[in-house]
Every structure is written in C-alpha cells, then in structure tokens.
Design a protein around this motif. Structure first.
Motif, mmCIF file in Angstrom:
data_model
loop_
_atom_site.group_PDB
_atom_site.id
_atom_site.type_symbol
_atom_site.label_atom_id
_atom_site.label_comp_id
_atom_site.label_asym_id
_atom_site.label_seq_id
_atom_site.Cartn_x
_atom_site.Cartn_y
_atom_site.Cartn_z
ATOM 1 N N SER A 169 -4.250 25.120 2.024
ATOM 2 C CA SER A 169 -5.377 25.574 2.851
ATOM 3 C C SER A 169 -4.991 26.757 3.731
ATOM 4 N N LYS A 170 -3.723 26.875 4.050
ATOM 5 C CA LYS A 170 -3.241 27.996 4.855
ATOM 6 C C LYS A 170 -2.613 29.093 3.998
ATOM 7 N N SER A 171 -2.800 28.964 2.684
ATOM 8 C CA SER A 171 -2.261 29.940 1.715
ATOM 9 C C SER A 171 -0.744 30.032 1.774
ATOM 10 N N GLU A 172 -0.098 28.976 2.284
ATOM 11 C CA GLU A 172 1.367 28.997 2.377
ATOM 12 C C GLU A 172 2.012 28.843 1.002
ATOM 13 N N LEU A 173 1.383 28.085 0.122
ATOM 14 C CA LEU A 173 1.924 27.950 -1.220
ATOM 15 C C LEU A 173 1.881 29.282 -1.961
ATOM 16 N N ILE A 174 0.777 30.038 -1.747
ATOM 17 C CA ILE A 174 0.669 31.360 -2.382
ATOM 18 C C ILE A 174 1.744 32.286 -1.846
ATOM 19 N N ALA A 175 1.994 32.218 -0.519
ATOM 20 C CA ALA A 175 3.029 33.060 0.095
ATOM 21 C C ALA A 175 4.407 32.708 -0.442
ATOM 22 N N MET A 176 4.646 31.430 -0.632
ATOM 23 C CA MET A 176 5.947 31.007 -1.176
ATOM 24 C C MET A 176 6.134 31.524 -2.590
ATOM 25 N N ARG A 177 5.086 31.414 -3.407
ATOM 26 C CA ARG A 177 5.183 31.904 -4.780
ATOM 27 C C ARG A 177 5.361 33.409 -4.801
ATOM 28 N N ALA A 178 4.688 34.114 -3.896
ATOM 29 C CA ALA A 178 4.820 35.578 -3.825
ATOM 30 C C ALA A 178 6.221 35.984 -3.400
ATOM 31 N N ALA A 179 6.855 35.125 -2.600
ATOM 32 C CA ALA A 179 8.217 35.420 -2.133
ATOM 33 C C ALA A 179 9.266 35.063 -3.176
ATOM 34 N N GLY A 180 8.827 34.551 -4.313
ATOM 35 C CA GLY A 180 9.765 34.263 -5.393
ATOM 36 C C GLY A 180 10.227 32.819 -5.475
ATOM 37 N N VAL A 181 9.592 31.955 -4.681
ATOM 38 C CA VAL A 181 9.956 30.532 -4.741
ATOM 39 C C VAL A 181 9.295 29.915 -5.967
ATOM 40 N N ILE A 187 0.815 -1.221 0.000
ATOM 41 C CA ILE A 187 0.000 0.000 0.000
ATOM 42 C C ILE A 187 0.845 1.267 0.000
ATOM 43 N N LEU A 188 2.168 1.113 0.100
ATOM 44 C CA LEU A 188 3.034 2.298 0.198
ATOM 45 C C LEU A 188 2.932 3.236 -0.996
ATOM 46 N N PRO A 189 2.884 2.744 -2.250
ATOM 47 C CA PRO A 189 2.782 3.688 -3.378
ATOM 48 C C PRO A 189 1.527 4.558 -3.324
ATOM 49 N N ILE A 190 0.363 3.946 -3.055
ATOM 50 C CA ILE A 190 -0.864 4.733 -2.999
ATOM 51 C C ILE A 190 -0.857 5.660 -1.795
ATOM 52 N N CYS A 191 -0.225 5.225 -0.702
ATOM 53 C CA CYS A 191 -0.104 6.085 0.479
ATOM 54 C C CYS A 191 0.767 7.308 0.176
ATOM 55 N N ALA A 192 1.847 7.068 -0.570
ATOM 56 C CA ALA A 192 2.733 8.180 -0.923
ATOM 57 C C ALA A 192 2.007 9.173 -1.824
ATOM 58 N N PHE A 193 1.216 8.675 -2.764
ATOM 59 C CA PHE A 193 0.494 9.559 -3.682
ATOM 60 C C PHE A 193 -0.558 10.383 -2.935
ATOM 61 N N ILE A 194 -1.412 9.690 -2.177
ATOM 62 C CA ILE A 194 -2.480 10.401 -1.452
ATOM 63 C C ILE A 194 -1.877 11.298 -0.373
ATOM 64 N N GLY A 195 -0.841 10.798 0.317
ATOM 65 C CA GLY A 195 -0.210 11.597 1.370
ATOM 66 C C GLY A 195 0.423 12.872 0.851
ATOM 67 N N THR A 196 1.012 12.792 -0.354
ATOM 68 C CA THR A 196 1.586 14.001 -0.962
ATOM 69 C C THR A 196 0.500 15.031 -1.249
ATOM 70 N N LEU A 197 -0.637 14.565 -1.767
ATOM 71 C CA LEU A 197 -1.754 15.481 -2.013
ATOM 72 C C LEU A 197 -2.279 16.084 -0.717
ATOM 73 N N VAL A 198 -2.322 15.264 0.344
ATOM 74 C CA VAL A 198 -2.779 15.773 1.643
ATOM 75 C C VAL A 198 -1.831 16.831 2.175
ATOM 76 N N GLY A 199 -0.502 16.556 2.056
ATOM 77 C CA GLY A 199 0.484 17.529 2.533
ATOM 78 C C GLY A 199 0.424 18.835 1.769
ATOM 79 N N LEU A 200 0.347 18.753 0.445
ATOM 80 C CA LEU A 200 0.249 19.967 -0.365
ATOM 81 C C LEU A 200 -1.083 20.674 -0.134
ATOM 82 N N GLY A 201 -2.131 19.895 0.073
ATOM 83 C CA GLY A 201 -3.432 20.506 0.378
ATOM 84 C C GLY A 201 -3.399 21.255 1.695
ATOM 85 N N HIS A 202 -2.668 20.709 2.668
ATOM 86 C CA HIS A 202 -2.536 21.403 3.954
ATOM 87 C C HIS A 202 -1.821 22.744 3.782
ATOM 88 N N LEU A 203 -0.770 22.752 2.957
ATOM 89 C CA LEU A 203 -0.065 24.009 2.696
ATOM 90 C C LEU A 203 -0.955 24.994 1.948
#
Length: 256
Positions: free
Chosen positions: A82-94, A64-80
């Motif tokens: 949801s707090k607009s952290e990805l937008i802040a990173m892009r605004a900071a030039g990342v 089950i590790l491959p599907i866990c890695a796929f779904i877990g990555t989406l969950v982690g990025l979704g968490h970022l």
C-alpha cells in the motif's frame, strides 16, 4: 540488506500479531459467554469461569495460530504494497526470493512459537482448565474420567477411581504368570509415596495348587506399581499430553 530483512520481517510479524490479537479476543469472548450457563451450578462461580477461559487461552491460541500466520502475512505484505515499498525494493534490485526469505524468517518465528505452545504449555493448561471445571474448588493432581486398566509387568491393575493428591480408590491387582492367576490383591484405597504405594484395607487372595489362602491387612506397601507421574500421563488423552508425556506413554506401551 540486514536492515531491509529485519524491516520486512518486523512488518510481517506486526501483521501476524495484530490478526492474532483480534481473533483471540473474539475467541475469548465466545468462550466466556459459553460459560455463563454453568455459573451458579455446583459451586461454579464467575471467577472459576474467568480462570477456565484464561487456562484455555494457550490451547485456543495454538489452534488459531496457523490461520493467524497466513492472514497476518498477507496483512503485512499488503501494508508494504500500500505504501509502494515492495515496488521500491524491486526497483532497487531486491529479488522476490530475497523478500520471500525475509517473510519466511518471520514465519519461522511463528512456527517455533507454535511448537512450544503445542509441546509444553497448551496440553498442561488445557488439562488444568477442564480439571478445574470438573472439580470446582479442588486442586486435582490426578484426574481420571472413569475406571482404568493398566498392566505393570506380571500385574494387571484395575483402578476404580482417582482422587486429588494422588489417591486411588478400589484398586485391584491381578498377578498373572505363564497364563496362570497367582494372586489377587484388593485395596479400598492407595496413596502414593516416594518409593511405593501405601495400600489400606487390603485383602490378598493367593491361589495354590490345592487351596485358596486369604489374608487381610489394615495397611501394606506395594512396590512395583506405576509412578504417580506415569499414571497421570497414561490417564490423559493424547491431546492433553506434552511432547515428553507422549514420549513416556509410547515408551511404556512399547515396553509393555
């Protein structure tokens, strides 16, 4: 930037671990429930079922590790997100590539973990689990589901049954050279030693040009048979072998 990379990787890994824990818990529950029907039959107890489920754990985790890695990555990025952290990173030039590299680092850790499970731990515990289920209350060193044939040089060896602690029953060795049968050695039982196999209740039939000579021995040593470790490897299914076991099996068949 190193702190940002570590933060992204940590968040993604957290999502993967969370998803893995949930799916693994569900898998354990269903596996354990499936064992209920076997409890109480042939000495198979509740404790044996628990041991079986725990030994199956690394194998199930690997699956089950491959599907866990796929779904877990989406969950982690979704968490970022949801707090607009990805937008802040892009605004900071990342850049997106920079974020993707951090995610890839987290995924690499899971790939390494999956490789270690598949190469070393999962095959061993999987085999022990089914050996425990088949031989309840026994500690099986060598387990063959049925009779097997193995070629060792000029000898073709038939093994009727493999017992725990490296004991063989109904062993027949055919010595063939230049398409000619030279002799047949039959043993009621064989026990592995450090340097050779000890054969018990042995009958040897030698075929000469004009006669057939037969000898009987209570005990004799038989060098040249497979080592117990290699015999164990060859008796396993490929999915139950470690990477080193697969390599030894391939080397033996190439040599043969």
């Amino acid at each position: 930037m190193k702190k940002l990379d570590a933060y992204i990787a940590k968040t993604v890994l957290g999502g993967i671990v969370l998803v893995t824990a949930v799916l693994l818990a569900v898998d354990l529950i269903f596996t354990f429930v499936a064992q209920f029907r076997a409890i109480g039959h042939n000495g198979y107890s509740f404790g044996d079922a628990v041991v079986f489920v725990l030994l199956r754990l690394p194998s199930d985790l690997y699956l089950i590790l491959p599907i866990c890695a796929f779904i877990g990555t989406l969950v982690g990025l979704g968490h970022l997100a949801s707090k607009s952290e990805l937008i802040a990173m892009r605004a900071a030039g990342v850049s997106v590539a920079k974020i993707g590299r951090s995610v890839l680092f987290a995924s690499t850790i899971m790939v390494v973990a999956g490789y270690l499970l598949a190469a070393y731990l999962s095959p061993i515990t999987r085999h022990l689990a089914y050996a425990k289920q088949t031989n309840t209350g026994q500690s099986a060193v060598l387990v063959l589901a049925s009779a097997t044939w193995i070629r060792v040089g000029d000898h073709i060896v038939y093994i009727g049954k493999t017992l725990p602690e490296g004991r063989l029953q109904n062993v027949v060795s055919y010595h063939v050279s230049n398409n000619r049968l030279l002799d047949i050695t039959q043993a009621n039982q064989a026990i592995a030693n450090e340097k050779h196999w000890l054969l018990y209740d042995v009958t040897t039939t030698v075929f000469e040009d004009n006669q057939v000579i037969q000898h009987h021995y209570d005990q004799t040593a038989q060098p040249g048979l497979l080592s117990p470790d290699l015999l164990h490897i060859l008796s396993l299914e490929p999915e139950d072998m470690t990477m080193l076991g697969l390599f030894d099996s391939i080397q033996y068949r190439d040599w043969e």
